[in-house]
Design a protein around this motif. Sequence first.
Motif, mmCIF file in Angstrom:
data_model
loop_
_atom_site.group_PDB
_atom_site.id
_atom_site.type_symbol
_atom_site.label_atom_id
_atom_site.label_comp_id
_atom_site.label_asym_id
_atom_site.label_seq_id
_atom_site.Cartn_x
_atom_site.Cartn_y
_atom_site.Cartn_z
ATOM 1 N N PRO A 7 97.349 3.626 -3.916
ATOM 2 C CA PRO A 7 97.674 3.148 -2.572
ATOM 3 C C PRO A 7 97.247 1.704 -2.350
ATOM 4 O O PRO A 7 96.306 1.217 -2.960
ATOM 5 N N ASP A 8 97.960 1.040 -1.452
ATOM 6 C CA ASP A 8 97.600 -0.304 -1.025
ATOM 7 C C ASP A 8 96.652 -0.137 0.161
ATOM 8 O O ASP A 8 97.036 0.384 1.207
ATOM 9 N N LEU A 9 95.414 -0.558 -0.016
ATOM 10 C CA LEU A 9 94.404 -0.366 1.020
ATOM 11 C C LEU A 9 94.082 -1.650 1.774
ATOM 12 O O LEU A 9 93.050 -1.744 2.424
ATOM 13 N N ARG A 10 94.950 -2.642 1.684
ATOM 14 C CA ARG A 10 94.673 -3.937 2.311
ATOM 15 C C ARG A 10 94.455 -3.828 3.816
ATOM 16 O O ARG A 10 93.703 -4.614 4.386
ATOM 17 N N ASP A 11 95.075 -2.864 4.467
ATOM 18 C CA ASP A 11 94.891 -2.705 5.915
ATOM 19 C C ASP A 11 93.500 -2.181 6.262
ATOM 20 O O ASP A 11 93.065 -2.289 7.398
ATOM 21 N N ARG A 12 92.790 -1.638 5.296
ATOM 22 C CA ARG A 12 91.425 -1.129 5.520
ATOM 23 C C ARG A 12 90.352 -2.141 5.123
ATOM 24 O O ARG A 12 89.164 -1.845 5.201
ATOM 25 N N ALA A 13 90.760 -3.326 4.677
ATOM 26 C CA ALA A 13 89.816 -4.339 4.177
ATOM 27 C C ALA A 13 89.166 -5.092 5.326
ATOM 28 O O ALA A 13 89.408 -6.269 5.554
ATOM 29 N N ARG A 29 93.829 7.282 -17.633
ATOM 30 C CA ARG A 29 94.349 6.044 -17.055
ATOM 31 C C ARG A 29 93.501 5.646 -15.862
ATOM 32 O O ARG A 29 92.716 6.450 -15.342
ATOM 33 N N ASN A 30 93.651 4.411 -15.428
ATOM 34 C CA ASN A 30 92.975 3.937 -14.226
ATOM 35 C C ASN A 30 93.894 4.198 -13.042
ATOM 36 O O ASN A 30 95.027 3.716 -13.011
ATOM 37 N N LEU A 31 93.408 4.984 -12.098
ATOM 38 C CA LEU A 31 94.237 5.372 -10.968
ATOM 39 C C LEU A 31 93.360 5.589 -9.743
ATOM 40 O O LEU A 31 92.292 6.200 -9.825
ATOM 41 N N ALA A 61 88.532 -2.959 -5.525
ATOM 42 C CA ALA A 61 88.729 -4.335 -5.064
ATOM 43 C C ALA A 61 90.192 -4.742 -5.163
ATOM 44 O O ALA A 61 90.733 -5.388 -4.256
ATOM 45 N N GLU A 62 90.844 -4.356 -6.241
ATOM 46 C CA GLU A 62 92.262 -4.685 -6.395
ATOM 47 C C GLU A 62 93.108 -3.991 -5.327
ATOM 48 O O GLU A 62 94.011 -4.590 -4.762
ATOM 49 N N ALA A 63 92.808 -2.732 -5.033
ATOM 50 C CA ALA A 63 93.561 -1.996 -4.020
ATOM 51 C C ALA A 63 93.344 -2.590 -2.627
ATOM 52 O O ALA A 63 94.256 -2.585 -1.795
ATOM 53 N N LEU A 64 92.139 -3.104 -2.382
ATOM 54 C CA LEU A 64 91.828 -3.705 -1.086
ATOM 55 C C LEU A 64 92.309 -5.152 -0.994
ATOM 56 O O LEU A 64 92.369 -5.716 0.104
ATOM 57 N N GLY A 65 92.578 -5.772 -2.134
ATOM 58 C CA GLY A 65 93.003 -7.167 -2.144
ATOM 59 C C GLY A 65 91.868 -8.131 -1.897
ATOM 60 O O GLY A 65 92.048 -9.179 -1.282
ATOM 61 N N VAL A 66 90.665 -7.765 -2.357
ATOM 62 C CA VAL A 66 89.481 -8.616 -2.183
ATOM 63 C C VAL A 66 88.820 -8.851 -3.534
ATOM 64 O O VAL A 66 89.114 -8.166 -4.511
ATOM 65 N N ALA A 67 87.894 -9.797 -3.567
ATOM 66 C CA ALA A 67 87.127 -10.045 -4.782
ATOM 67 C C ALA A 67 86.139 -8.904 -4.983
ATOM 68 O O ALA A 67 85.587 -8.365 -4.012
ATOM 69 N N ARG A 68 85.913 -8.534 -6.226
ATOM 70 C CA ARG A 68 85.001 -7.410 -6.493
ATOM 71 C C ARG A 68 83.574 -7.720 -6.066
ATOM 72 O O ARG A 68 82.790 -6.814 -5.794
ATOM 73 N N THR A 69 83.225 -8.997 -5.959
ATOM 74 C CA THR A 69 81.873 -9.367 -5.528
ATOM 75 C C THR A 69 81.639 -9.057 -4.058
ATOM 76 O O THR A 69 80.491 -9.049 -3.615
#
Length: 87
Positions: A7-13, A29-31, A61-69
Motif C-alpha cells: 500500500p501507498d501510505l503517504r497520506d499517513r506520513a 519477498r519484501n512486502l 519508509a518507502e511506503a510512507l515516502g520519507v527518509a528512513r532516518t
Amino acid sequence: MAKARGPDLRDRALPGAEFALRVTPRAGRNLLSDENGQLKAQVTAVPEDGRANKAVTELLAEALGVARTRLTLLRGATSRDKVFRLD
C-alpha cells in the motif's frame, strides 16, 4: 533492497504518527500489506544483527515516502511486533 510492494501510505506520513507492524523475517519477498487495519511486513532479511529491523525500516519508509532516518523504532527490537514513530 528491491522495490517495495504494497500500500501507498503517504497520506499517513504525519510527524508523530506511530505505526504498529507484525513482521515476518526470512520471507520469500519484501512486502508490506494492510490487513484489516493491521500493517504486516515480510522481509527477506534474517533476524540477526538488526538486519530484519533495517529491512523493515526501509520498507516502511518507502511506503510512507520519507527518509528512513525519520523513522524511530520505539518497541520490538527483538520481537515480531514492532512500533515505529515518524519524526
